[in-house]
Each structure stands twice: as structure tokens, then as C-alpha cells.
Write a protein that holds these residues in place. Sequence first.
Motif, mmCIF file in Angstrom:
data_model
loop_
_atom_site.group_PDB
_atom_site.id
_atom_site.type_symbol
_atom_site.label_atom_id
_atom_site.label_comp_id
_atom_site.label_asym_id
_atom_site.label_seq_id
_atom_site.Cartn_x
_atom_site.Cartn_y
_atom_site.Cartn_z
ATOM 1 N N VAL A 102 0.846 -1.192 0.000
ATOM 2 C CA VAL A 102 0.000 0.000 0.000
ATOM 3 C C VAL A 102 0.883 1.245 0.000
ATOM 4 C CG1 VAL A 102 -1.788 1.281 1.245
ATOM 5 C CG2 VAL A 102 -1.810 -1.231 1.255
ATOM 6 N N PRO A 103 1.062 1.903 -1.153
ATOM 7 C CA PRO A 103 1.819 3.151 -1.163
ATOM 8 C C PRO A 103 1.051 4.240 -0.428
ATOM 9 C CG PRO A 103 0.849 2.738 -3.320
ATOM 10 C CD PRO A 103 0.562 1.541 -2.485
ATOM 11 N N PHE A 104 1.788 5.028 0.375
ATOM 12 C CA PHE A 104 1.134 6.083 1.148
ATOM 13 C C PHE A 104 2.155 7.149 1.469
ATOM 14 C CE2 PHE A 104 -0.333 8.229 4.931
ATOM 15 C CZ PHE A 104 -1.685 8.436 4.677
ATOM 16 N N ASP A 105 1.825 8.404 1.104
ATOM 17 C CA ASP A 105 2.735 9.516 1.357
ATOM 18 C C ASP A 105 4.088 9.177 0.724
ATOM 19 O OD1 ASP A 105 2.983 12.148 2.773
ATOM 20 O OD2 ASP A 105 4.496 11.069 3.939
ATOM 21 N N GLU A 106 5.189 9.314 1.455
ATOM 22 C CA GLU A 106 6.494 8.977 0.907
ATOM 23 C C GLU A 106 6.895 7.544 1.243
ATOM 24 O OE1 GLU A 106 9.811 11.067 2.593
ATOM 25 O OE2 GLU A 106 8.896 11.191 4.592
ATOM 26 N N ASN A 124 1.128 -5.371 8.879
ATOM 27 C CA ASN A 124 2.336 -6.162 9.098
ATOM 28 C C ASN A 124 3.523 -5.270 9.465
ATOM 29 O OD1 ASN A 124 0.864 -8.413 8.415
ATOM 30 N ND2 ASN A 124 1.773 -8.668 6.392
ATOM 31 N N HIS A 125 4.371 -5.802 10.353
ATOM 32 C CA HIS A 125 5.613 -5.135 10.799
ATOM 33 C C HIS A 125 5.542 -3.610 10.675
ATOM 34 C CE1 HIS A 125 6.385 -5.237 6.456
ATOM 35 N NE2 HIS A 125 6.504 -6.548 6.476
ATOM 36 N N PRO A 126 4.626 -2.966 11.420
ATOM 37 C CA PRO A 126 4.357 -1.539 11.203
ATOM 38 C C PRO A 126 5.522 -0.619 11.528
ATOM 39 C CG PRO A 126 3.293 -2.298 13.215
ATOM 40 C CD PRO A 126 3.806 -3.526 12.515
ATOM 41 N N ILE A 127 6.409 -1.015 12.419
ATOM 42 C CA ILE A 127 7.477 -0.121 12.872
ATOM 43 C C ILE A 127 8.697 -0.191 11.951
ATOM 44 C CG2 ILE A 127 8.859 0.562 14.872
ATOM 45 C CD1 ILE A 127 5.788 0.703 15.237
ATOM 46 N N TRP A 128 8.811 -1.244 11.170
ATOM 47 C CA TRP A 128 9.978 -1.453 10.305
ATOM 48 C C TRP A 128 10.039 -0.393 9.215
ATOM 49 C CZ3 TRP A 128 10.453 -6.290 6.649
ATOM 50 C CH2 TRP A 128 11.724 -6.290 6.038
ATOM 51 N N LEU A 159 3.596 6.601 9.048
ATOM 52 C CA LEU A 159 2.743 5.648 9.763
ATOM 53 C C LEU A 159 1.655 6.378 10.546
ATOM 54 C CD1 LEU A 159 2.105 2.773 10.803
ATOM 55 C CD2 LEU A 159 3.798 3.154 12.606
ATOM 56 N N ASP A 160 2.023 7.461 11.235
ATOM 57 C CA ASP A 160 1.039 8.230 12.002
ATOM 58 C C ASP A 160 -0.051 8.785 11.081
ATOM 59 O OD1 ASP A 160 2.360 7.734 14.352
ATOM 60 O OD2 ASP A 160 3.416 9.663 14.405
ATOM 61 N N LEU A 161 0.356 9.299 9.916
ATOM 62 C CA LEU A 161 -0.620 9.834 8.967
ATOM 63 C C LEU A 161 -1.531 8.727 8.430
ATOM 64 C CD1 LEU A 161 1.646 12.288 6.915
ATOM 65 C CD2 LEU A 161 -0.176 12.916 8.522
ATOM 66 N N PHE A 162 -0.926 7.572 8.133
ATOM 67 C CA PHE A 162 -1.684 6.433 7.617
ATOM 68 C C PHE A 162 -2.735 5.991 8.633
ATOM 69 C CE2 PHE A 162 -2.055 1.755 7.333
ATOM 70 C CZ PHE A 162 -2.567 1.630 6.047
ATOM 71 N N ARG A 221 -2.548 1.143 21.919
ATOM 72 C CA ARG A 221 -3.083 2.487 21.678
ATOM 73 C C ARG A 221 -4.294 2.443 20.757
ATOM 74 N NH1 ARG A 221 2.302 3.956 20.701
ATOM 75 N NH2 ARG A 221 1.843 4.482 18.517
ATOM 76 N N LEU A 222 -4.243 1.555 19.760
ATOM 77 C CA LEU A 222 -5.344 1.453 18.804
ATOM 78 C C LEU A 222 -6.505 0.620 19.330
ATOM 79 C CD1 LEU A 222 -3.357 0.870 15.475
ATOM 80 C CD2 LEU A 222 -4.300 3.023 16.350
ATOM 81 N N GLY A 223 -6.263 -0.153 20.383
ATOM 82 C CA GLY A 223 -7.312 -0.993 20.941
ATOM 83 C C GLY A 223 -7.631 -2.212 20.108
#
Length: 320
Positions: free
Chosen positions: A133-137, A192-196, A210-213, A244-246
Motif C-alpha cells: 500500500v503506497p502512502f505519502d512517501e 504487518n511489521h508496522p514499525i519497520w 505511519l502516524d498519517l496512515f 493504543r489502537l485498541g
Amino acid sequence: MSKARNVRFLNPGEELRGEASSGISLHCHTLHSKESLDFVPYYAERIPLVSHLWRRELRRWLKMYGRAPVFNTGYWAPPLTGEQVFESESISMGSLGLEAIVSITDHDSIDANMELRAANDEGKTPISMEWTVPFDEAFFHVGVHNLPADRADEITKQMLEYTHTVGEPKDARLHELFAMLNDCPDVLIVLNHPIWDIEMIGQRRHERALDLFLAGHAKWIHAIEINGFRAWSENEVAIELADRLGVPIISGGDRHCMHSNTMINVSNAQSFTEFVSEIRIDGHSRIAVTPEYNMPLPARQVSSIAQILGNFRHFPEGRR
């Protein structure tokens, strides 16, 4: 209660027989995944010993050809078929006393799933994909599991049209696609692996994207992955994100080569659809981590690289 308490690190030889009936292995790759080679220079510079060999070979290449090798135009493919991955995961989970349910998620492809379902129980082999999923940069990998069989081709086509959009992808269209997937009650959407920093743009820029997504699309995410090929410190941050997201955390082994996944979910569900209900409706997830995960990550990465470059003489012609 912290979701980390739902993660159990197994001891060598430990079984789960009697504690659960099924092992759910998510995030597996087969020969249908096309894996970019652009990561090679990035990681070769960072792995001890490998970095020395890498720089030596670069100097040799420059002397021979007068230019550095180009990696971002090529790709490699994992060695195993869908059937081989399913068999490998079944043996691994059988050693734990569990029946196997295996969700193969090749990059932007459902081909292995369709081949696998022809000869196996459909409840044990969902139609799934790791969607780019391309998003922002940046871009994110989203595990889309258990697509409805009668619409899988059509839905996949729409998702990949978004992936391959020329120019800036439209966020409104991404919203529509997530809403469509969420409206399928048996589909599971996992970040998947959101922090990587998989794009290798720098951790701060990745986390900004990631925050914007998540600001626009978190409501469509059913679970956050902790990943069998990422360091535990990074997985702990992913667990905090899920808090945080629950939403629940979920396992993702991310196997690409010969070794079985080191993280699985355990459940009494008899099909993947039943498992989806546990995650989406009950918010209940139990994860088992095998002892192999405790091996130093660089050693596991080097082992995978050796398999990527290895010869397999017993494989069919063209796959050796």
C-alpha cells in the motif's frame, strides 16, 4: 492486561497438545513472491563480517566493470511452492501437537493460494495476500487474509490497481478499498511489521508516514502484527501501538526460505474463518514463539541469504 502476556515463549521440546487444537501460521511466502533486491546494499553494510566481504566484492566489481552493481531493478523469488510451505508448516505445528492452518501471503499475489486449495481443505488454506500500500512517501504491507473465493480475483485486481497507480495514489480510493474489505465479515486485515522502516527512508520519516496512515485508516485495521523476523524490541513497540489502537496483536512469521515460522497463533478454531471471528469479534489472540526465534537475528538473516543463494539439486529444473 498487556497484550504481551498473550505471547508465550516455548522451551525446546515443549508441546501445546491439550492446550489448543490448531496452530495458525500467518505471513508465509512462496516462489510467487517477487522480492526486490534493493535491500542488499542497505543490510550488507550493517551485518558484521558480511560488511567486510561486501565491501571487498564491491571493490572487485568496480575494478572489473567500472561501475557499482544495480540492485533496484532486479528481484529474487523464495525457493518453495505453496504445497511445500504448507507441508513444512504442518510438520512444524505437528511437532507442537497442533493441526495446521496456513495463510500464505505472497507479495501482491494470490496464485499460491489458488493452487494450494485445489488439493487441500479450504478451511485450512485461506486466500490471502500481503498487499503493498503506497502512502505519502512510504508504503505499508497489509496482510489481507481469507478473501471470499467467488470474489478473490476481482478484489485482488482492484487492490493491485491501487498499488500500481502512476503518480500520487488517491487516499479516498484507499478508504474505499479498506471499507470494501472490512464489509467482508470473514476477511482479516492486519498491519504487518508496522514499525519497520521497510522503505529505508529513515525511522523518523517512516513513523511520520505511519502516524498519517493510521490517522486516516486505523479503523479498518483488525490486528497489528508482531513479526518473527524482526527484533523483539521492535515487536514491543508494535505491541504498544496495538494497545493504543485498541486492537489485538497477531503473529506473522514472515518466512521466505526453508525454515518454518517462529511465531504462530494457537486456537481451538477448526477453520481460518472461525479464527477470524476470534480476532475481529472477540479480540482474542494467543501467540506462541518457538525457541528458534531466540537465535541472534543476524545469524538467521545470514542463514536465509545462504538459502536464497543456495543450490537445491532435488528441485525441478529451473528452480534449482
